[in-house]
Design an enzyme around this catalytic site. Structure first.
Site, mmCIF file in Angstrom:
data_model
loop_
_atom_site.group_PDB
_atom_site.id
_atom_site.type_symbol
_atom_site.label_atom_id
_atom_site.label_comp_id
_atom_site.label_asym_id
_atom_site.label_seq_id
_atom_site.Cartn_x
_atom_site.Cartn_y
_atom_site.Cartn_z
ATOM 1 N N HIS A 279 0.812 -1.228 0.000
ATOM 2 C CA HIS A 279 0.000 0.000 0.000
ATOM 3 C C HIS A 279 0.844 1.277 0.000
ATOM 4 C CE1 HIS A 279 0.205 0.075 4.537
ATOM 5 N NE2 HIS A 279 0.178 1.375 4.298
ATOM 6 N N ASP B 180 -0.719 -7.436 1.296
ATOM 7 C CA ASP B 180 -0.075 -6.118 1.369
ATOM 8 C C ASP B 180 1.443 -6.291 1.521
ATOM 9 O OD1 ASP B 180 0.319 -3.428 1.584
ATOM 10 O OD2 ASP B 180 -0.518 -3.238 3.610
ATOM 11 N N GLY C 92 3.219 5.960 8.875
ATOM 12 C CA GLY C 92 4.667 6.176 8.773
ATOM 13 C C GLY C 92 5.444 4.921 9.147
ATOM 14 N N SER D 289 4.170 1.916 8.344
ATOM 15 C CA SER D 289 3.755 0.929 7.341
ATOM 16 C C SER D 289 4.935 0.380 6.549
ATOM 17 C CB SER D 289 2.805 1.588 6.348
ATOM 18 O OG SER D 289 1.530 1.613 6.916
ATOM 19 N N GLY D 290 4.891 -0.890 6.269
ATOM 20 C CA GLY D 290 5.964 -1.519 5.496
ATOM 21 C C GLY D 290 7.111 -1.978 6.364
#
Ligand code: 4AZ
Length: 834
Positions: A636, A690, A782, A784-785
């Site tokens: 995402h 994701d 922030g 995310s990932g």
């Protein structure tokens, strides 16, 4: 006399014997022989035996003095003694000066006199060598060398030990000119023995008042330290000063038996005065800073023949010696062990008298507490309050006093120091110990909203007993109230398992004999997950090949084994060893402080963490290093919006080894992104699948702060209730600012059906749910990932999840959702080759 010599002429008799023997007499001559004088025969035989014995003795003597191997072994002892009738002069610092040589010779003579008259030591004494002097009046440091047959070693140790004890109580030194009042002597560690006169890697230094001085291990920073080296640094300060030594860089081999640094509170490498012995790598956030008790320190570096590392850089300075460590503190304030956060000095004693207004009582909170403890719980160094000694490592420790004054004492012994403590104190009203808050039995004060919420906020459960359970809570057998969401989740939240009994198990769960449900994959994992061992019964041997199923681990030879999570666990489980291949991952080179809690990560604590910047916009997402040119992140993050083409690799920059945003030091590596591979089945509505792979523009070199995380096999399980860590520079609050320093938070994996009940969207089987239902701890925008890291039994870290989505951040009953990394093992392999 004459008669005997006549009777006993050896030459004549010898000739006779020979002549006699030359004649081979027939048997009939027997009588003739017998007729010879028996006295003569006896004489001849005696003579022969005598001669043989004589030559044997000569032979033995020659062998003993010339050829016999000397089986005695060399034994070294280190010691020091105080000479009270001499004054220390600057010249005594220089071992080449006449003053040094003269006094050393006198001391050596005295030691020789003493030791050669000491029972149990005298026969083995070889020599004593003075190596240094320091103030006080004069302290002489020396080596004692002995040679002893191995079977007498223990006896010698005992004699030397007894001498040390004896000399302290009854000074008994044999010297006309020296008065000696104290002696400490101990056997030298064989690894640390070096000929005292070998100066090839030996340095003497004196602190310069008002400035820092530096020294490094040989070759630092351009080349690794040499193999098989033995180096020492003698550091001195002016009299009435102590030394502060700070290893600003410390990078040695991880195995302390091979390469290590030892710091002594003495100029003799004597164990009883060892401040610390270290190896491995220390990050700047956990730098080793040590303090001496007097004006000398000895640092040694000993290395073996392989694996040499960069070494160290140390900075030292002198500090005035504090005369007295005693303080009266009033009202409220902070206090800490001497020189905190440096390690406390040896042989320190401090007293704090804490006073609050007469109607109030004293409350002390130790925020950090690390004091050396002996193995059996006996304190070596301690804090003493009301005659009670406290030591070891403690989480936040709250102590409530009985009156308006409290005396806190600190004591450290002569060796092995630690980080110490940092504390605050304040007054409290015994009738109202926590104004507007709840008073835990432990002394802690907590927000009233945390009482009876199903969470042990006090640390002693005192906020969770005597509660009237609310509608959405379950009444445990222990009297606690727990959220109904925690029922039947495979975790014993009540403490008596009552929340896990009489459960209807999900299809993917196993039902234990006691009624509890546990995930099927926890069966036969050698952990008693049921609490009644029923999940560990009837298990086949875990390394035995079994029929392959979705939950068995497949070795490279296509055979399957039953053992759960066998990859890189340090045991070879597959017959072909494939479970232990490709295991250069999930390793943290830096040693981290044992101070738990806190939300700022330490430098190098999460070396796979990457900050992905959108050019000119700063940190936008996180990612994890999985090889020297591949990162894994969330799909995402690369989803285009109306304004921005996030899927364009040119928009992004990756920062590896970063700790503080925008602080680009020489550890940080910056890379452009060559390509972004978003999962083909990524669903932007549901956030299913994701996951994305990012290829770096060029490979990176791994370092203390850049390392790949281990990717879990498709069958790897991270069970419900397991503690995991999420890290990132995301927002500190849902509507707040992003973090500057990398943040870390410890979460618990939550059962998927619970999350599905709690969250607005579906949590698919490719997602993991984690957090705290009480809220307050979570990932946010922030992050995310970024990685959800799981520290496995052997300390290796696996990527359990990837920060994906949630209903806001850190809200009550709204855990975070993560991409389940194990589900994408094949995909990662296929698309990146990693
Ligand atoms: C986000 O916006 C985000 N609380 C990431 C994680 C969570 C929420 C939002 C989980 O990237």
């Amino acid at each position: 006399m004459i008669e005997s010599s006549l009777k006993f002429d050896p030459k004549r008799d010898e000739i006779n014997v020979l002549a006699e023997e030359m004649v081979f007499l027939p048997a009939s001559n027997q009588k003739k022989l017998e007729k010879r004088n028996p006295k003569v025969v006896m004489l001849i035989v005696g003579l022969i035996i005598g001669a043989a014995l004589l030559s044997l003795m000569i032979g033995l003597l020659v062998w003993h003095f010339h050829f016999r191997p000397d089986n005695r072994v060399k034994k070294m002892y280190n010691g020091y003694l105080n000479i009270t009738n001499k004054q220390f002069t600057e010249e005594l610092e220089d071992s080449d000066s006449e003053e040094f040589k003269t006094l050393a010779a006198t001391v050596e003579e005295m030691l020789q006199e003493t030791y050669t008259k000491t029972d149990g030591l005298a026969p083995y004494y070889v020599q004593s060598t003075v190596t240094a002097f320091s103030e006080g009046s004069v302290i002489a440091y020396y080596w004692l060398e002995c040679r002893v047959p191995p079977e007498k070693e223990a006896e010698l140790d005992k004699a030397v030990g007894a001498l040390s004890v004896l000399s302290r109580s009854h000074p008994r030194f044999f010297s006309k000119s020296l008065r000696v009042n104290n002696m400490v002597i101990d056997r030298a560690d064989p690894r640390k023995v070096k000929p005292p006169k070998d100066k090839s890697c030996s340095y003497d230094m004196h602190a310069t008042p008002g400035t820092n001085s530096t020294f490094t291990s040989p070759g630092f920073p351009h080349s690794p330290y040499p193999a098989d080296s033995w180096c020492q640094w003698v550091i001195r300060a002016d009299s009435d000063h102590i030394l502060e030594l700070n290893f600003v860089t410390f990078d040695l081999e991880k195995i302390c038996q091979n390469d290590f640094v030892t710091v002594y509170d003495s100029l003799s490498p004597i164990e009883k005065r060892e401040i610390t012995e270290r190896c491995g790598v220390y990050p700047p956030t956990n730098a080793l800073k040590l303090i001496s008790s007097r004006n000398v320190m000895l640092v040694t570096l000993i290395t073996d023949d392989n694996e040499n590392y960069p070494g160290f850089k140390a900075v030292f300075r002198q500090l005035p010696k504090r005369k007295e460590c005693r303080k009266v503190l009033e009202g409220s304030g902070v206090f800490s062990s001497p020189y905190y956060p440096a390690y406390y000095p040896p042989r320190a004693d401090c007293t704090w008298i804490l006073r609050v207004p007469p109607s109030m009582k004293v409350k002390v909170v130790f925020k950090v507490f690390l004091l050396q403890e002996l193995k059996d719980g006996v304190c070596k160094d301690y804090v003493e309050i009301n005659n009670q000694r406290i030591c070891g490592k403690k989480p936040v420790l709250v102590l409530l006093g009985e009156g308006n004054e409290m005396t806190v004492k600190f004591h450290s012994d002569a060796a092995e120091s630690d980080r110490g403590f940092s504390a605050t104190f304040e007054s409290y009203d015994a009738n109202k110990p926590c104004p507007d808050e709840f008073a835990c039995t432990s002394g802690r004060c907590i927000g009233k909203d945390l009482v009876c919420d199903g969470w042990n906020d006090c640390g002693d459960n005192s906020d969770e007993i005597n509660c009237n359970c609310k509608e959405d809570q379950f009444h445990c057998g222990t009297g606690l109230c727990k959220s109904k969401f925690w029922m039947c989740d495979g975790v014993d939240d009540c403490g008596d398992n009552s929340d896990e009994e009489s459960c209807q198990c999900d299809p993917e769960d196993m039902k234990c004999a006691n009624g509890r449900c546990i995930p099927e994959e926890q069966k036969c994992n050698q952990v008693d997950d049921c609490g009644d061992r029923s999940d560990e019964k009837d298990c086949q041997h875990e390394s035995m090949s079994v029929t392959c199923t979705a939950s068995t681990y497949k070795c490279s030879n296509n055979l399957c084994i039953r053992k759960k999570n066998p990859e890189c666990d340090g045991t070879r489980d597959c017959a072909d060893g494939s479970d232990e291949q490709n295991c250069s991952c999930g390793f943290r080179p830096y040693k981290h402080s044992r101070i738990v809690g806190g939300v700022d990560a330490e430098i190098g604590e999460w070396p796979w963490q990457v900050s992905l910047h959108v050019k000119n916009h700063g940190n936008t997402c996180g990612a994890s290093v999985i090889s020297n040119h591949w990162l894994v992140s969330a799909a995402h993050c690369f989803q285009n919006t109306f304004g921005t083409k996030y899927s364009d690799p040119n928009l992004w920059t990756a920062y590896l080894g970063l700790h503080v945003q925008l602080e680009l030091n020489d550890r940080v590596v910056k890379r452009d992104i060559k390509q972004i591979i978003v999962h083909e089945s990524y669903n932007l509505q549901t956030f299913d699948n994701d996951i994305a792979l990012l290829e770096l523009s060029s490979p990176v070199a791994f370092s203390n702060v850049i390392q790949p995380i281990c990717l879990p096999d498709a069958t790897h399980s991270f069970p419900v209730g397991k503690s995991v860590w999420v890290t990132g520079w995301g927002k500190l609050k849902e509507d707040g600012y992003e973090a500057k320093v990398l943040q870390k938070a410890e979460l618990r994996i939550i059962k998927r059906p619970i999350c599905n009940t709690l969250l607005s969207s579906t949590v698919t089987s490719r997602m993991l749910c984690a957090g705290f239902l009480s809220g307050g701890i979570d990932a946010c925008q922030g992050d995310s990932g970024g990685p959800m890291s799981s520290v496995e039994g052997n300390g290796r870290v696996f990527l359990a999840g990837i920060v994906s989505w949630g209903d806001g951040c850190a809200r009550r009953n709204k855990p975070g959702v993560y991409t389940k990394a194990a589900k994408f093992r094949q995909w990662i392999k296929m698309r990146s080759g990693v």
